[in-house]
Structure formats: structure tokens, C-alpha cells
Write a protein that holds these residues in place. Sequence first.
Motif, PDB file in Angstrom:
ATOM      1  N   TRP A 164      18.575 -32.636   3.651  1.00 27.91           N
ATOM      2  CA  TRP A 164      18.024 -33.848   3.054  1.00 27.91           C
ATOM      3  C   TRP A 164      17.319 -33.460   1.764  1.00 27.91           C
ATOM      4  O   TRP A 164      16.985 -32.303   1.551  1.00 27.91           O
ATOM      5  CB  TRP A 164      16.983 -34.478   3.942  1.00 27.91           C
ATOM      6  CG  TRP A 164      17.379 -34.842   5.331  1.00 27.91           C
ATOM      7  CD1 TRP A 164      18.612 -34.728   5.920  1.00 27.91           C
ATOM      8  CD2 TRP A 164      16.521 -35.388   6.313  1.00 27.91           C
ATOM      9  NE1 TRP A 164      18.547 -35.169   7.210  1.00 27.91           N
ATOM     10  CE2 TRP A 164      17.273 -35.584   7.480  1.00 27.91           C
ATOM     11  CE3 TRP A 164      15.180 -35.731   6.323  1.00 27.91           C
ATOM     12  CZ2 TRP A 164      16.740 -36.120   8.638  1.00 27.91           C
ATOM     13  CZ3 TRP A 164      14.641 -36.267   7.480  1.00 27.91           C
ATOM     14  CH2 TRP A 164      15.412 -36.459   8.620  1.00 27.91           C
ATOM     15  N   ASN A 165      17.025 -34.468   0.940  1.00 23.47           N
ATOM     16  CA  ASN A 165      16.133 -34.260  -0.197  1.00 23.47           C
ATOM     17  C   ASN A 165      14.710 -34.192   0.335  1.00 23.47           C
ATOM     18  O   ASN A 165      14.389 -34.801   1.365  1.00 23.47           O
ATOM     19  CB  ASN A 165      16.249 -35.420  -1.192  1.00 23.47           C
ATOM     20  CG  ASN A 165      17.558 -35.382  -1.944  1.00 23.47           C
ATOM     21  OD1 ASN A 165      17.960 -34.331  -2.424  1.00 23.47           O
ATOM     22  ND2 ASN A 165      18.225 -36.515  -2.031  1.00 23.47           N
ATOM     23  N   ALA A 166      13.844 -33.499  -0.363  1.00 19.15           N
ATOM     24  CA  ALA A 166      12.457 -33.353   0.087  1.00 19.15           C
ATOM     25  C   ALA A 166      11.781 -34.698   0.302  1.00 19.15           C
ATOM     26  O   ALA A 166      11.064 -34.898   1.282  1.00 19.15           O
ATOM     27  CB  ALA A 166      11.669 -32.500  -0.903  1.00 19.15           C
ATOM     28  N   ALA A 167      11.996 -35.650  -0.590  1.00 26.16           N
ATOM     29  CA  ALA A 167      11.340 -36.960  -0.477  1.00 26.16           C
ATOM     30  C   ALA A 167      11.783 -37.719   0.772  1.00 26.16           C
ATOM     31  O   ALA A 167      11.027 -38.547   1.297  1.00 26.16           O
ATOM     32  CB  ALA A 167      11.610 -37.790  -1.728  1.00 26.16           C
ATOM     33  N   ASP A 168      12.988 -37.428   1.277  1.00 23.03           N
ATOM     34  CA  ASP A 168      13.456 -38.108   2.497  1.00 23.03           C
ATOM     35  C   ASP A 168      12.562 -37.774   3.689  1.00 23.03           C
ATOM     36  O   ASP A 168      12.425 -38.572   4.615  1.00 23.03           O
ATOM     37  CB  ASP A 168      14.900 -37.728   2.806  1.00 23.03           C
ATOM     38  CG  ASP A 168      15.873 -38.245   1.752  1.00 23.03           C
ATOM     39  OD1 ASP A 168      15.581 -39.264   1.112  1.00 23.03           O
ATOM     40  OD2 ASP A 168      16.931 -37.604   1.580  1.00 23.03           O
ATOM     41  N   TYR A 169      11.955 -36.598   3.660  1.00 24.56           N
ATOM     42  CA  TYR A 169      11.052 -36.229   4.749  1.00 24.56           C
ATOM     43  C   TYR A 169       9.791 -37.085   4.750  1.00 24.56           C
ATOM     44  O   TYR A 169       9.226 -37.341   5.808  1.00 24.56           O
ATOM     45  CB  TYR A 169      10.724 -34.734   4.717  1.00 24.56           C
ATOM     46  CG  TYR A 169      11.845 -33.928   5.296  1.00 24.56           C
ATOM     47  CD1 TYR A 169      11.995 -33.808   6.673  1.00 24.56           C
ATOM     48  CD2 TYR A 169      12.801 -33.353   4.486  1.00 24.56           C
ATOM     49  CE1 TYR A 169      13.048 -33.110   7.213  1.00 24.56           C
ATOM     50  CE2 TYR A 169      13.865 -32.649   5.021  1.00 24.56           C
ATOM     51  CZ  TYR A 169      13.988 -32.537   6.383  1.00 24.56           C
ATOM     52  OH  TYR A 169      15.041 -31.853   6.936  1.00 24.56           O
ATOM     53  N   ASP A 170       9.349 -37.539   3.586  1.00 25.41           N
ATOM     54  CA  ASP A 170       8.175 -38.411   3.548  1.00 25.41           C
ATOM     55  C   ASP A 170       8.400 -39.646   4.421  1.00 25.41           C
ATOM     56  O   ASP A 170       7.507 -40.075   5.142  1.00 25.41           O
ATOM     57  CB  ASP A 170       7.856 -38.838   2.110  1.00 25.41           C
ATOM     58  CG  ASP A 170       7.387 -37.685   1.248  1.00 25.41           C
ATOM     59  OD1 ASP A 170       6.806 -36.723   1.797  1.00 25.41           O
ATOM     60  OD2 ASP A 170       7.597 -37.745   0.028  1.00 25.41           O
ATOM     61  N   ARG A 171       9.598 -40.198   4.362  1.00 28.24           N
ATOM     62  CA  ARG A 171       9.934 -41.358   5.196  1.00 28.24           C
ATOM     63  C   ARG A 171      10.131 -40.960   6.657  1.00 28.24           C
ATOM     64  O   ARG A 171       9.692 -41.644   7.564  1.00 28.24           O
ATOM     65  CB  ARG A 171      11.197 -42.042   4.678  1.00 28.24           C
ATOM     66  CG  ARG A 171      11.030 -42.657   3.305  1.00 28.24           C
ATOM     67  CD  ARG A 171      12.274 -43.378   2.792  1.00 28.24           C
ATOM     68  NE  ARG A 171      13.455 -42.522   2.768  1.00 28.24           N
ATOM     69  CZ  ARG A 171      14.600 -42.799   3.400  1.00 28.24           C
ATOM     70  NH1 ARG A 171      14.721 -43.894   4.122  1.00 28.24           N
ATOM     71  NH2 ARG A 171      15.623 -41.982   3.315  1.00 28.24           N
ATOM     72  N   ALA A 172      10.778 -39.828   6.893  1.00 26.19           N
ATOM     73  CA  ALA A 172      11.106 -39.414   8.258  1.00 26.19           C
ATOM     74  C   ALA A 172       9.882 -39.009   9.065  1.00 26.19           C
ATOM     75  O   ALA A 172       9.866 -39.173  10.285  1.00 26.19           O
ATOM     76  CB  ALA A 172      12.111 -38.266   8.226  1.00 26.19           C
ATOM     77  N   PHE A 173       8.848 -38.484   8.413  1.00 32.04           N
ATOM     78  CA  PHE A 173       7.654 -38.063   9.156  1.00 32.04           C
ATOM     79  C   PHE A 173       7.073 -39.209   9.986  1.00 32.04           C
ATOM     80  O   PHE A 173       6.460 -38.969  11.016  1.00 32.04           O
ATOM     81  CB  PHE A 173       6.574 -37.524   8.216  1.00 32.04           C
ATOM     82  CG  PHE A 173       6.865 -36.149   7.682  1.00 32.04           C
ATOM     83  CD1 PHE A 173       7.231 -35.099   8.514  1.00 32.04           C
ATOM     84  CD2 PHE A 173       6.764 -35.893   6.326  1.00 32.04           C
ATOM     85  CE1 PHE A 173       7.495 -33.835   8.022  1.00 32.04           C
ATOM     86  CE2 PHE A 173       7.021 -34.629   5.813  1.00 32.04           C
ATOM     87  CZ  PHE A 173       7.394 -33.598   6.653  1.00 32.04           C
ATOM     88  N   GLY A 174       7.268 -40.443   9.575  1.00 29.40           N
ATOM     89  CA  GLY A 174       6.736 -41.584  10.315  1.00 29.40           C
ATOM     90  C   GLY A 174       7.644 -42.090  11.417  1.00 29.40           C
ATOM     91  O   GLY A 174       7.279 -43.003  12.153  1.00 29.40           O
TER      92      GLY A 174
END
Length: 188
Positions: free
Chosen positions: A35-45
Motif C-alpha cells: 500500500w501507499n503510506a497514506a493508506d495506512y492512516d485510513r486503515a489504522f481505524g
Amino acid sequence: MTEQLQFIPFKSRSDKGWDEAWDLYEISFPDCERWNAADYDRAFGDPHFEADGIWRGEEFIGILFHWKAGDFHYVEHLAVSPRLRGQNMGSKALAAFAEGKRVILEIDPPEDEISIRRLHFYQRLGFVENPQEYIHPSFRKPFHAHRLVLMSRPGPLTNEEARDFADFVRERVLRYSEHEAPTLPRLA
């Protein structure tokens, strides 16, 4: 006495160890499987997703990114720091994680020396190769779907479990990829 491995979830990209985890992630997996790094910002929730750092005391060992869906756990990414490879850290981490769980993961088809070694690694840990043909969409553009082999523990998947897994990837996991409208991972 050897310290026990700990799985500590990352809650954001600013958490202790994330930079080291991200570096390991980028060198361990091909672009289409990351994934792109920013996709993890959404996935963490997402309550189904957990990105764990694997630690031995204060020492960063590796990563285990996984999903919980119904009766199974999907191991999406497992990697051990290159400085610790050959010390059975990956085996220890996966065995500890999988204890008492229904676990599914994907591997490249066993067609060359590295992929055959990977198959044997998982088999030694009690995983079995499943007969269902599985096509996984790439996470990033340009999209190139690729064939993977489903492995499961403690036993083989039923056709229904394999379909449920493919649906979960399509409906949940691909939300965090570059797909606008997720492409169905297919069972042939």
C-alpha cells in the motif's frame, strides 16, 4: 533467558518503530503487494486491521500486518529484519501468532527456488497448500492481477471458506489500495 516476542500494534505512522517497520516493508514486498503510506492512516481505524511491530524487549524484530474476519485471520504481510534472518524469528513469530487460530495467507506459486523454500517454511509451521486457484489484484497502479496460492492452518480451506476469503479481500482490504472500485479476487 531469551525474551519473549511481543506484538505491539501501530496506531499511527508516528508510533515508535514505524519508520523501521516501513523501511522493512518496502524492501520485503514487491510494489504491487504494498500500500501507499497514506493508506495506512485510513486503515489504522479499521477494527478488522492490525499492523503489529514484532519486538523482543526494546529490539525491533519485524512486522506482522493482519486482518480478522469472522472465523479466520488473514496474514497480509510478515517480514523479519534482514539482520535477524536465519535465526528462526519469522517461524517463532508466526507460530506464536497462529496458535489456536484459523489463519490464511497467500504465497507466490512454488515455481522457483525461493518460492519453493517459502512454501516449505509455511508447511513446517502447519500450513497446508489449498487447491483453489486464486487471482489477487495488485494494490497499486498500474494494476496487474497475479496468481497466488492460498495456504491455511490448521487444515485446508473449504470452497466456501476460500470464497469468503476472496470476498473479504475484495470488500474490505482493497478499500485501502489505489482501486477506486475494488476488483474481485477470483477463484477459478
